[in-house]
Design a protein around this motif. Structure first.
Motif, short mmCIF file in Angstrom:
data_model
loop_
_atom_site.label_atom_id
_atom_site.label_comp_id
_atom_site.label_asym_id
_atom_site.label_seq_id
_atom_site.Cartn_x
_atom_site.Cartn_y
_atom_site.Cartn_z
N SER A 39 0.87 -1.37 -0.11
CA SER A 39 0.06 -0.04 0.00
C SER A 39 0.95 1.21 -0.03
O SER A 39 1.82 1.46 0.90
CB SER A 39 -1.00 0.08 1.29
OG SER A 39 -1.55 1.09 1.40
N GLN A 40 0.55 2.02 -0.84
CA GLN A 40 1.35 3.45 -0.96
C GLN A 40 0.88 4.44 -0.26
O GLN A 40 1.12 5.63 -0.08
CB GLN A 40 1.42 3.88 -2.43
CG GLN A 40 2.07 3.01 -3.45
CD GLN A 40 3.40 2.51 -2.91
OE1 GLN A 40 4.50 3.15 -2.44
NE2 GLN A 40 3.92 1.33 -3.41
N GLY A 41 -0.52 4.22 -0.01
CA GLY A 41 -1.52 5.28 0.78
C GLY A 41 -1.66 6.41 -0.24
O GLY A 41 -1.87 6.26 -1.57
N PHE A 55 -3.63 17.79 -10.89
CA PHE A 55 -3.27 16.88 -9.96
C PHE A 55 -3.55 15.41 -10.30
O PHE A 55 -4.68 15.40 -10.46
CB PHE A 55 -3.71 17.35 -8.38
CG PHE A 55 -3.30 18.70 -8.05
CD1 PHE A 55 -2.29 18.92 -7.24
CD2 PHE A 55 -4.01 19.56 -8.42
CE1 PHE A 55 -2.12 20.14 -6.57
CE2 PHE A 55 -3.72 21.07 -8.06
CZ PHE A 55 -2.78 21.12 -6.96
N ALA A 56 -2.66 14.57 -10.34
CA ALA A 56 -3.11 13.17 -10.47
C ALA A 56 -3.49 12.75 -9.29
O ALA A 56 -2.42 12.85 -8.23
CB ALA A 56 -1.98 12.37 -11.40
N LEU A 57 -4.70 12.00 -8.80
CA LEU A 57 -4.85 11.50 -7.60
C LEU A 57 -4.97 10.04 -7.68
O LEU A 57 -6.04 9.58 -8.51
CB LEU A 57 -6.23 12.02 -7.08
CG LEU A 57 -6.11 13.68 -7.02
CD1 LEU A 57 -7.45 14.52 -6.76
CD2 LEU A 57 -5.03 14.31 -6.03
N SER A 58 -4.06 9.31 -6.86
CA SER A 58 -4.41 7.86 -6.68
C SER A 58 -5.67 7.23 -5.93
O SER A 58 -5.65 7.94 -4.55
CB SER A 58 -3.25 7.32 -6.22
OG SER A 58 -3.45 5.88 -6.04
N ASP A 59 -6.57 6.71 -6.45
CA ASP A 59 -7.54 5.98 -5.67
C ASP A 59 -7.08 4.51 -5.28
O ASP A 59 -7.95 4.05 -4.38
CB ASP A 59 -8.89 5.76 -6.85
CG ASP A 59 -9.98 5.36 -5.85
OD1 ASP A 59 -10.49 6.00 -4.90
OD2 ASP A 59 -10.67 4.35 -6.25
N GLY A 60 -5.94 4.33 -5.56
CA GLY A 60 -5.63 2.80 -5.17
C GLY A 60 -5.23 2.12 -6.58
O GLY A 60 -5.30 2.61 -7.67
N SER A 61 -4.95 0.63 -6.57
CA SER A 61 -4.95 -0.12 -7.63
C SER A 61 -5.86 -1.52 -7.28
O SER A 61 -6.00 -1.84 -6.12
CB SER A 61 -3.53 -0.39 -8.08
OG SER A 61 -3.08 -1.07 -7.02
#
Length: 328
Positions: A39-41, A55-61
């Motif tokens: 997990s990168q958080g 802004f690119a925003l991570s929701d996860g994978s």
């Protein structure tokens, strides 16, 4: 589609799973070779288009069993293309959303999966948004590329609107299709897709917070939309333009960069119109490669921003050059 086949799918859109849980689908899929799962958080990547902060925003994978999901190919061919990219099946797919800071507006493009995939699978958008320095109440506009769970799921939490001050812009053909009581029976498209649209979009419709995109044109100042029926009837691209620079947010034009760039004719089970989705992809890749267009791809490895290069009989994905410094 049989229940046993659904159980084998690793969901990027939980809608295909019917009664099967995310955990059950994970267990049904073979483990990825030498796959590190960490997990990168919350995660954010910043860039500028002209003078506009993005802004690119991570929701996860999430993992995808491409053997089951991809169409017009074979598992052996999929494995060969994955191996060229040092990947294995099931392949990890990012869920990326994007935030555009315009004068007087804060525009979110897609919202990730929210709670729909369960714990540990997506749902990280709000944490990433806050890491970028913003809160949900500041978002003025949400542009939904299409009404699938991993793009609209973050609109709601516990059945309530997450972005209470935002107007949601979504292709009118998607609204017409997913809220048509006869469409599922007419087309055979899985009922769960219609249920997801009702869950995520209806609270905004009831609040008068949905603006249908009926035709190509400007959606908010500086961002235009074009409709591309195929993956869903109302799938949209959004183009941010400023200072002679452009960034095109393409939605689910691509699910697997390793497979669908070299072989654009490969489609995925999530497509409502498989032939239409393949046609849209081929036309878009040709334009992007010829014009050197910068594009944002929700399921490419985070941040999912890069260029398309023509290569042999297909194309290749070239991710954006990472930068981490102030101006000179």
């Amino acid at each position: 589609m049989t229940a046993s086949k659904r159980a084998a799918f690793v969901p990027l859109a939980l809608a295909l799973l019917g009664p099967f849980s995310f955990s059950a689908a994970m267990a049904a899929s073979p483990p990825a070779a030498a796959q590190q799962v960490v997990s990168q958080g919350a995660d954010v990547y910043r860039l500028r288009i002209g003078s506009v902060p993005v802004f690119a925003l991570s929701d996860g994978s999430v993992p995808m069993d491409l053997h089951q999901l991809l169409q017009h190919t074979t598992p052996a061919r999929t494995d060969a293309l994955l191996q060229r990219n040092f990947q294995a099946n099931p392949a990890e797919a990012s869920i990326n959303a994007y935030l555009v800071q315009l004068p007087g507006r804060l525009v979110l493009i897609d919202t990730g999966s929210g709670e729909l995939f369960g714990p540990g699978a997506g749902g990280g958008l709000i944490a990433s948004l806050e890491r970028a320095g913003f809160e949900p109440g500041q978002v003025t506009d949400i542009l939904i590329t299409h009404a699938h769970s991993d793009h609209s799921g973050g609109l709601v939490r516990g059945g309530r609107r997450v972005f209470e001050n935002a107007m949601v812009h979504v292709g009118k053909p998607d609204l017409d299709f997913f809220f048509d009581a006869t469409a599922q029976q007419r087309t055979g498209y899985d009922q769960q897709y219609f249920d997801v649209a009702a869950t995520t979009l209806k609270p905004y419709l009831d609040a008068g917070k949905v603006s249908p995109i009926a035709a190509d044109g400007e959606v908010v100042p500086g961002i235009s939309a074009t409709l591309h029926a195929g993956h869903t009837p109302g799938s949209a691209f959004f183009t941010l333009s400023d200072g002679g620079e452009n960034l095109v947010f393409v939605g689910d034009l691509v699910h697997s960069t390793a497979v669908q760039f070299p072989e654009p004719a490969v489609t995925i089970a999530y497509d409502q119109d498989s032939a239409g989705a393949a046609r849209v992809r081929a036309e878009a890749f040709d334009v992007f490669a010829r014009e050197g267009t910068l594009v944002a791809v929700p399921h490419a490895a985070f941040p999912g921003i890069g260029h398309v290069r023509r290569e042999a009989d297909g194309y290749a994905w070239v991710g954006v050059t990472y930068t981490n410094r102030g101006p000179n």
